[in-house]
Structure formats: structure tokens, C-alpha cells
Design a protein around this motif. Structure first.
Motif, PDB file in Angstrom:
ATOM      1  N   LEU A 190       0.826  -1.209   0.000  1.00 40.53           N
ATOM      2  CA  LEU A 190       0.000   0.000   0.000  1.00 40.53           C
ATOM      3  C   LEU A 190       0.864   1.264   0.000  1.00 40.53           C
ATOM      4  CD1 LEU A 190      -2.840  -1.063   2.464  1.00 40.53           C
ATOM      5  CD2 LEU A 190      -3.081  -0.590   0.020  1.00 40.53           C
ATOM      6  N   ALA A 191       1.999   1.205   0.678  1.00 36.52           N
ATOM      7  CA  ALA A 191       2.897   2.353   0.690  1.00 36.52           C
ATOM      8  C   ALA A 191       3.454   2.622  -0.712  1.00 36.52           C
ATOM      9  CB  ALA A 191       4.034   2.120   1.686  1.00 36.52           C
ATOM     10  N   ARG A 192       3.733   1.560  -1.466  1.00 31.02           N
ATOM     11  CA  ARG A 192       4.221   1.742  -2.840  1.00 31.02           C
ATOM     12  C   ARG A 192       3.163   2.440  -3.695  1.00 31.02           C
ATOM     13  NH1 ARG A 192       6.665  -3.910  -4.922  1.00 31.02           N
ATOM     14  NH2 ARG A 192       7.472  -2.585  -6.614  1.00 31.02           N
ATOM     15  N   LEU A 193       1.919   2.050  -3.527  1.00 29.11           N
ATOM     16  CA  LEU A 193       0.841   2.690  -4.284  1.00 29.11           C
ATOM     17  C   LEU A 193       0.709   4.170  -3.905  1.00 29.11           C
ATOM     18  CD1 LEU A 193      -1.796  -0.175  -4.112  1.00 29.11           C
ATOM     19  CD2 LEU A 193      -0.657   0.649  -6.174  1.00 29.11           C
ATOM     20  N   LYS A 194       0.773   4.446  -2.610  1.00 31.98           N
ATOM     21  CA  LYS A 194       0.664   5.840  -2.150  1.00 31.98           C
ATOM     22  C   LYS A 194       1.805   6.676  -2.711  1.00 31.98           C
ATOM     23  CE  LYS A 194       0.233   8.676   2.009  1.00 31.98           C
ATOM     24  NZ  LYS A 194       0.117   8.674   3.502  1.00 31.98           N
ATOM     25  N   ALA A 195       3.023   6.109  -2.736  1.00 36.42           N
ATOM     26  CA  ALA A 195       4.183   6.847  -3.242  1.00 36.42           C
ATOM     27  C   ALA A 195       4.042   7.190  -4.718  1.00 36.42           C
ATOM     28  CB  ALA A 195       5.451   6.031  -3.010  1.00 36.42           C
ATOM     29  N   MET A 196       3.246   6.405  -5.440  1.00 34.07           N
ATOM     30  CA  MET A 196       3.025   6.665  -6.865  1.00 34.07           C
ATOM     31  C   MET A 196       1.797   7.544  -7.110  1.00 34.07           C
ATOM     32  SD  MET A 196       4.007   2.992  -8.629  1.00 34.07           S
ATOM     33  CE  MET A 196       3.065   1.968  -7.480  1.00 34.07           C
ATOM     34  N   GLY A 197       1.212   8.058  -6.026  1.00 38.44           N
ATOM     35  CA  GLY A 197       0.116   9.004  -6.161  1.00 38.44           C
ATOM     36  C   GLY A 197      -1.269   8.400  -6.155  1.00 38.44           C
ATOM     37  N   PHE A 198      -1.382   7.114  -5.831  1.00 39.72           N
ATOM     38  CA  PHE A 198      -2.702   6.473  -5.823  1.00 39.72           C
ATOM     39  C   PHE A 198      -3.396   6.663  -4.486  1.00 39.72           C
ATOM     40  CE2 PHE A 198      -0.811   4.191  -9.350  1.00 39.72           C
ATOM     41  CZ  PHE A 198      -1.876   4.012 -10.206  1.00 39.72           C
ATOM     42  N   ARG A 199      -4.699   6.910  -4.559  1.00 43.90           N
ATOM     43  CA  ARG A 199      -5.577   6.777  -3.401  1.00 43.90           C
ATOM     44  C   ARG A 199      -6.163   5.375  -3.468  1.00 43.90           C
ATOM     45  NH1 ARG A 199      -5.671  10.582   0.572  1.00 43.90           N
ATOM     46  NH2 ARG A 199      -7.916  11.002   0.556  1.00 43.90           N
ATOM     47  N   THR A 200      -6.295   4.744  -2.325  1.00 42.77           N
ATOM     48  CA  THR A 200      -6.735   3.350  -2.291  1.00 42.77           C
ATOM     49  C   THR A 200      -8.139   3.247  -1.720  1.00 42.77           C
ATOM     50  OG1 THR A 200      -5.571   3.113  -0.165  1.00 42.77           O
ATOM     51  CG2 THR A 200      -4.424   2.362  -2.161  1.00 42.77           C
TER      52      THR A 200
END
Length: 274
Positions: A190-200
Motif C-alpha cells: 500500500l505504501a508503494r501505491l501511495k508513493a506513486m500518487g494512488f488513493r486506495t
């Protein structure tokens, strides 16, 4: 010239890749291992995506049409043929659609590479049913997702039944594994997704869940939709660490949909609108 080889004995060593490989061997996920594609349409999509065939196996009546599909390509790859009753002797491989292909697993993109230009991605958590995985891929490809991220405890999308149910869309929509093992989800995944600008957004039946047509979800430039296993759903840790929890509004007292059906509804509702 195609290499047509007639098989009379279902125990012929040439068929070992189809008859002797165990389910565990076919579930190996490393680049260069083999997977099985079934049906002309699925095999065609795999070839178009650049998958390398090792051999083909089919009923005699399928050969003429299959040669048209190949269109002169892969002339050095053997095409094993036999009558239906001979092929029926291959344990576990009833050729419901007349043909199989053994293929080499292609290299998958990295997570960051896949997500670089993506606006909507589906994330699959611990979905172990091959039919559901295949159906989700088909919906994701058809309904506007830019890619699929598969957590390490999920069923392999290249597993034979997943490939077949997906109708070959596992070769059409970008996908990759989100981590090497179960210790990498929900964190640091989830941290990788956040670092790429994604909201989950976690799909879960919670009192505080917002409906999937909530304007705030549609307004997100980059959104990762997290789907969980049939029955148990998403893990509590996953839900707690996502930015949103959302739900599909239901009627007539129905509490939820099958995960594959839910995925289709979600992907349509949350697809990029511009």
C-alpha cells in the motif's frame, strides 16, 4: 511448413508437458516456466502478446482452422494431433475446446513501470479461486482498468483455468505481482501505491463505507481498487490502511455480490471519465 505429428498413444513422451506436469508445477510463477493456454481464441491472444509456444496439442478436426490462425508463424513448433478418444486419455485435460498450447511464461512489468501512466488499477488480495481471478481480469480489461496488481497469496492468473475464463485478457491488460511473498502485503504494498500518487479504496461491508458512486471517488485522478477473497473479504489490516472503504448499494436484503460480479460493477462505475 507446419510440423504436424500424429499421436496414437496418450502416454507418448511428447505429451509429457500436458499429461505429467502436476498442478504445483504449472503454478510456478517464475519467468521461463510453462503455462497452458486453451482454445483457439486464448492461444491467439497469447501469441499476439508475444508469448513463445513450446508445442500445440489438438484434435485432428481443429488443425485446418488453427493453421489459418498461425498464418505461417511458429512453423518450427510441433503440432501434436490425435482423435478425441486418444486425447481423452490425458488425465485432467478434457479438451472442451479442442486445443491446448504449452507456452513459456513471459516477463512481467515491474509495479512502478505498470503504474507509471495508469489512472485506475485493480488490486487482488488473496483471491484463490481461479474462476474468479479469470473473470476479474476479463472485466478489468473490458471496463477501463489500466492494469491489475496481484498480491502474492492470490491464484496465479496464468493458471490454466484462470487463463481460459479470462478469455485471454490476461495477455491484453498489463498485470504483475505486488510483492514476492505474503510479507509484502498490505505493507509495503500500500505504501508503494501511495508513493506513486494512488488513493486506495477497500471494498468491504462496513458501517462507515461510502457508496461507489460517491463524487469523491470519481474525482480521484489515480485510484487503486482493492478486492478481497470470496467469503472472508479483505483483511482488517488492509481495510484500516486504505484511504476509503466503499460498498455497492444493494436491494432486497442482499448483502453482497460474488467478487467477480462486484469487480465488474466497480470497474464500470470508477473508470476514468475523460
Amino acid at each position: 511448413m507446419a510440423r504436424l505429428i500424429e499421436i496414437r498413444d496418450p502416454k507418448a513422451p511428447e505429451l509429457g508437458v500436458y499429461a505429467d506436469l502436476t498442478h504445483a508445477q504449472l503454478r510456478r510463477r517464475k519467468e521461463g516456466e510453462l503455462f497452458i493456454a486453451e482454445s483457439g481464441k486464448v492461444i491467439g491472444h497469447a501469441l499476439e502478446a508475444g508469448c513463445r509456444p513450446v508445442s500445440f496439442l489438438m484434435e485432428e478436426r481443429q488443425v485446418e482452422g488453427f493453421l489459418q490462425l498461425l498464418a505461417g508463424r511458429w512453423a518450427d513448433v510441433p503440432i501434436y494431433t490425435a482423435r478425441r478418444e486418444v486425447l481423452a486419455g490425458l488425465t485432467g485435460y478434457a479438451l472442451t475446446r479442442g486445443m491446448l498450447a504449452a507456452m513459456v511464461r513471459p516477463a512481467l512489468p515491474g509495479v512502478e513501470e505498470l503504474c507509471r501512466t495508469a489512472r485506475r488499477v485493480a488490486v487482488l488480495e488473496h483471491i484463490t479461486d481461479a474462476t474468479n481471478v479469470g473473470a476479474i481480469f476479463r472485466s478489468a480489461a473490458a471496463l477501463g482498468m489500466d492494469g491489475v496488481l496481484v498480491t502474492p497469496t492470490c491464484c496465479d492468473p496464468f493458471y490454466r483455468r484462470s487463463v481460459r475464463v479470462s478469455m485471454g485478457t490476461v495477455f491484453q491488460i498489463p498485470w504483475t505481482w505486488l510483492g514476492e511473498d505474503g510479507s509484502q502485503w498490505p505493507q509495503p504494498g500500500l505504501a508503494r501505491l501511495k508513493a506513486m500518487g494512488f488513493r486506495t479504496v477497500a471494498m468491504a461491508l462496513r458501517e462507515d463505507a461510502i457508496p461507489i458512486d460517491h463524487p469523491e471517488l470519481a474525482a480521484q485522478d489515480k485510484l487503486a481498487v482493492v478486492l478481497g477473497a470470496e467469503g472472508d473479504g479483505l483483511a482488517n489490516d488492509t481495510i484500516a490502511q486504505c484511504d476509503y472503504t466503499a460498498v455497492i448499494p444493494m436491494c432486497h436484503g442482499v448483502d453482497s455480490l460474488n467478487v467477480a460480479a462486484a469487480g465488474a460493477v466497480l470497474f464500470w462505475q470508477l473508470r476514468p471519465r475523460n
